[in-house]
Design a protein around this motif. Structure first.
Motif, PDB file in Angstrom:
ATOM      1  N   THR A 204      24.382  49.873  35.507  1.00  0.00           N
ATOM      2  CA  THR A 204      25.643  48.902  36.299  1.00  0.00           C
ATOM      3  C   THR A 204      27.161  48.927  35.730  1.00  0.00           C
ATOM      4  O   THR A 204      26.986  49.195  34.879  1.00  0.00           O
ATOM      5  N   VAL A 205      27.620  49.730  37.092  1.00  0.00           N
ATOM      6  CA  VAL A 205      28.765  50.339  36.333  1.00  0.00           C
ATOM      7  C   VAL A 205      29.661  50.064  37.398  1.00  0.00           C
ATOM      8  O   VAL A 205      29.494  50.042  38.510  1.00  0.00           O
ATOM      9  N   LEU A 206      31.021  49.031  36.770  1.00  0.00           N
ATOM     10  CA  LEU A 206      31.672  48.243  37.609  1.00  0.00           C
ATOM     11  C   LEU A 206      33.097  49.176  37.268  1.00  0.00           C
ATOM     12  O   LEU A 206      33.054  49.426  36.225  1.00  0.00           O
ATOM     13  N   VAL A 207      33.744  50.329  38.993  1.00  0.00           N
ATOM     14  CA  VAL A 207      34.635  51.011  38.710  1.00  0.00           C
ATOM     15  C   VAL A 207      36.012  49.689  39.480  1.00  0.00           C
ATOM     16  O   VAL A 207      35.611  49.606  40.764  1.00  0.00           O
ATOM     17  N   HIS A 208      37.535  50.314  38.179  1.00  0.00           N
ATOM     18  CA  HIS A 208      38.662  49.783  39.663  1.00  0.00           C
ATOM     19  C   HIS A 208      40.158  50.789  38.796  1.00  0.00           C
ATOM     20  O   HIS A 208      39.539  51.224  38.361  1.00  0.00           O
ATOM     21  N   GLY A 209      40.648  50.458  39.718  1.00  0.00           N
ATOM     22  CA  GLY A 209      41.599  51.715  40.097  1.00  0.00           C
ATOM     23  C   GLY A 209      42.886  50.812  38.717  1.00  0.00           C
ATOM     24  O   GLY A 209      42.414  50.023  38.195  1.00  0.00           O
ATOM     25  N   GLY A 210      44.056  51.429  39.130  1.00  0.00           N
ATOM     26  CA  GLY A 210      44.872  50.819  38.728  1.00  0.00           C
ATOM     27  C   GLY A 210      45.901  50.340  39.055  1.00  0.00           C
ATOM     28  O   GLY A 210      46.406  49.320  40.267  1.00  0.00           O
ATOM     29  N   PHE A 211      47.643  50.771  38.875  1.00  0.00           N
ATOM     30  CA  PHE A 211      48.735  50.031  39.789  1.00  0.00           C
ATOM     31  C   PHE A 211      48.749  50.447  40.853  1.00  0.00           C
ATOM     32  O   PHE A 211      49.027  49.181  41.938  1.00  0.00           O
ATOM     33  N   ASP A 212      48.375  51.680  41.622  1.00  0.00           N
ATOM     34  CA  ASP A 212      48.853  51.494  43.098  1.00  0.00           C
ATOM     35  C   ASP A 212      47.246  52.784  43.791  1.00  0.00           C
ATOM     36  O   ASP A 212      47.926  52.889  44.585  1.00  0.00           O
ATOM     37  N   SER A 213      46.587  52.011  43.289  1.00  0.00           N
ATOM     38  CA  SER A 213      45.454  53.268  43.807  1.00  0.00           C
ATOM     39  C   SER A 213      44.625  52.647  44.500  1.00  0.00           C
ATOM     40  O   SER A 213      44.742  50.549  45.004  1.00  0.00           O
TER      41      SER A 213
ATOM     42  N   GLU B 149      40.133  55.749  47.603  1.00  0.00           N
ATOM     43  CA  GLU B 149      40.062  57.578  46.820  1.00  0.00           C
ATOM     44  C   GLU B 149      38.995  57.768  45.982  1.00  0.00           C
ATOM     45  O   GLU B 149      39.496  58.704  45.587  1.00  0.00           O
ATOM     46  N   PHE B 150      39.079  56.967  44.962  1.00  0.00           N
ATOM     47  CA  PHE B 150      38.093  56.775  43.329  1.00  0.00           C
ATOM     48  C   PHE B 150      36.376  56.923  43.981  1.00  0.00           C
ATOM     49  O   PHE B 150      34.929  57.418  43.406  1.00  0.00           O
ATOM     50  N   PHE B 151      36.236  57.280  44.870  1.00  0.00           N
ATOM     51  CA  PHE B 151      34.656  57.301  45.628  1.00  0.00           C
ATOM     52  C   PHE B 151      34.139  58.733  44.650  1.00  0.00           C
ATOM     53  O   PHE B 151      32.929  58.846  44.719  1.00  0.00           O
ATOM     54  N   PRO B 152      35.144  59.623  45.303  1.00  0.00           N
ATOM     55  CA  PRO B 152      33.894  60.963  44.391  1.00  0.00           C
ATOM     56  C   PRO B 152      34.349  60.035  43.427  1.00  0.00           C
ATOM     57  O   PRO B 152      33.020  61.078  42.928  1.00  0.00           O
ATOM     58  N   ILE B 153      34.125  59.845  42.744  1.00  0.00           N
ATOM     59  CA  ILE B 153      34.285  59.877  40.805  1.00  0.00           C
ATOM     60  C   ILE B 153      33.373  58.574  40.835  1.00  0.00           C
ATOM     61  O   ILE B 153      31.940  58.947  40.280  1.00  0.00           O
ATOM     62  N   CYS B 154      33.187  57.576  41.623  1.00  0.00           N
ATOM     63  CA  CYS B 154      32.110  57.104  41.842  1.00  0.00           C
ATOM     64  C   CYS B 154      30.359  57.589  41.903  1.00  0.00           C
ATOM     65  O   CYS B 154      29.495  57.042  41.864  1.00  0.00           O
ATOM     66  N   GLN B 155      30.701  58.739  43.054  1.00  0.00           N
ATOM     67  CA  GLN B 155      29.577  59.488  43.869  1.00  0.00           C
ATOM     68  C   GLN B 155      28.881  59.738  42.414  1.00  0.00           C
ATOM     69  O   GLN B 155      28.385  59.718  42.058  1.00  0.00           O
ATOM     70  N   ARG B 156      29.533  60.331  41.356  1.00  0.00           N
ATOM     71  CA  ARG B 156      29.655  61.733  40.262  1.00  0.00           C
ATOM     72  C   ARG B 156      29.032  60.408  38.969  1.00  0.00           C
ATOM     73  O   ARG B 156      27.922  60.626  38.261  1.00  0.00           O
TER      74      ARG B 156
END
Length: 387
Positions: free
Chosen positions: A138-147, A151-158
């Protein structure tokens, strides 16, 4: 690409607009596959100021929605939302519309929305099951300052296509956690990470922090033993590391003079539109109206608070050689400070790879290949969740 839902991402960082900050935001939507190049070129020609981005891209979003192109409609709505002042009512309305368009664009995706309890409110999160040969990880993903995490769903898909279950979330002060649920920011990122791990009953997961999230991911990893791999994409380490050593102590002293800092931040923000966007975002994340809090917030990300010696995991540091926001010097300092990590891999992306910009906007396909190959090589199997 083993996932039929994957849309190929464009390669190349474009010059859509003469102002670097605006240009980066347009490239952000383009690189993530949420905008068409010719439409960005035409729209950018109408943008004379940052305020123009709101009306221009809201109109473009409406047109794309009418033409049944929800992916682009969501991307353009996000640009309009990004440039809307955080404290305005329109910000919330535009955020809600963006979510609606995002849901429409990815209605067929294997994406499940969750609300993770956090204090008196909740953190928005999404789970995406592995679509490739499952690794059990399992990989947890989160963004940063103003994200916004969406919007990072394409990264999650990969990441999912590489065989990992993915959980993506907004932390306090970010995205829906702030706009809809009122949660203000906290640099102690182990708190939201712990809440997400608890909610999903995970006893082992990798953690990927994007943009400034690279700092918070390392901070969390040093205090949360359930994280066994961590990626800073890219690292911050300490914002004062960009300042000559002889000036660091005077800067810290100056920041403590709040009356002066209040005047200084307010004056510079009035003169510099890009700085004004940054100041307004920090104040919104903190629910503050005191400009002096902005300088303190940035200096709150420092080597002492991070305490890199507590990070014991395998670490991947990803950075672009011409990253204007989090430059390579920060990545080099961070790598040197990880003295007790099980392993440290630094990947510097180059102009020749068209991946030298912040967060590799310009060649996200390559960045995701590097990320997923590292996760697979280091291994994330064996203990994904508690039953």
């Amino acid at each position: 690409m083993s996932d039929p839902e994957l849309v190929a991402l464009p390669v190349g960082f474009e010059r859509f607009h003469g102002r670097d900050f605006v240009n980066y935001q347009l490239n952000r939507a383009y690189a993530l596959g949420f905008a068409d190049r010719h439409e960005l070129v035409d729209a950018a020609a109408q943008v004379r100021s940052m305020d123009d981005c709101i009306t221009v891209f809201e109109a473009l979003s409406n047109r794309a929605a009418t033409e049944a192109r929800p992916r682009q409609a969501a991307g353009y709505a996000r640009i309009a939302e990004f440039f809307t002042p955080p404290q305005s009512v329109e910000k919330t309305n535009r955020y809600r519309r963006y979510l609606q368009l995002f849901d429409t664009a990815f209605a067929g995706a294997r994406l499940t929305r969750h609300n993770v309890p956090y204090g008196e409110a909740s953190l928005p999160a999404y789970s995406l099951a592995a679509s490739g040969t499952a690794t059990g990880g399992t990989v947890l993903v989160h963004g940063g300052f103003d994200s916004l995490i969406e919007e990072f769903f394409p990264i999650c898909q990969r990441i999912g296509a590489a065989g990992f279950d993915v959980i993506a979330f907004d932390g306090p002060g970010q995205g829906g956690a702030r706009t809809l649920n009122g949660l203000t920011f906290d640099h102690d990122w182990e708190k939201p990470v712990g809440a997400v791990l608890d909610y999903f009953r995970l006893d082992r997961a990798a953690l990927v922090g994007i943009s400034m999230g690279g700092y918070w991911a390392l901070r969390a990893a040093g205090r949360e033993p359930r994280i066994h791999r961590v990626v800073a994409w890219p690292p911050v380490y300490d914002w004062l590391h960009r300042v000559p050593r002889v000036l660091r102590s005077p800067v810290r002293t100056m920041v403590r003079h709040r009356r002066f800092m209040r005047w200084s931040v307010r004056t510079r923000a009035r003169l510099l539109p890009t700085l004004r966007v940054v100041v307004n975002q920090v104040l919104y994340m903190l629910d503050s109206d005191d400009p002096a809090d902005v300088a303190e917030w940035f200096l709150g990300m420092n080597a002492e608070h991070l305490d890199s010696g507590r990070v014991k995991q395998d670490v991947l540091l990803m950075c672009g050689e011409h990253d204007a926001f989090q430059p390579p010097a920060l990545a080099r300092a961070q790598a040197q400070a990880l003295v007790t990590a099980r392993s440290v891999t630094t990947r510097m992306f180059t102009r020749a790879e068209q991946a030298d910009q912040h967060c590799q906007m310009g060649n996200l396909e390559l960045a995701c290949e590097v990320l997923t190959a590292w996760l697979q090589t280091k291994g994330t199997s064996g203990g994904a969740s508690k039953q």
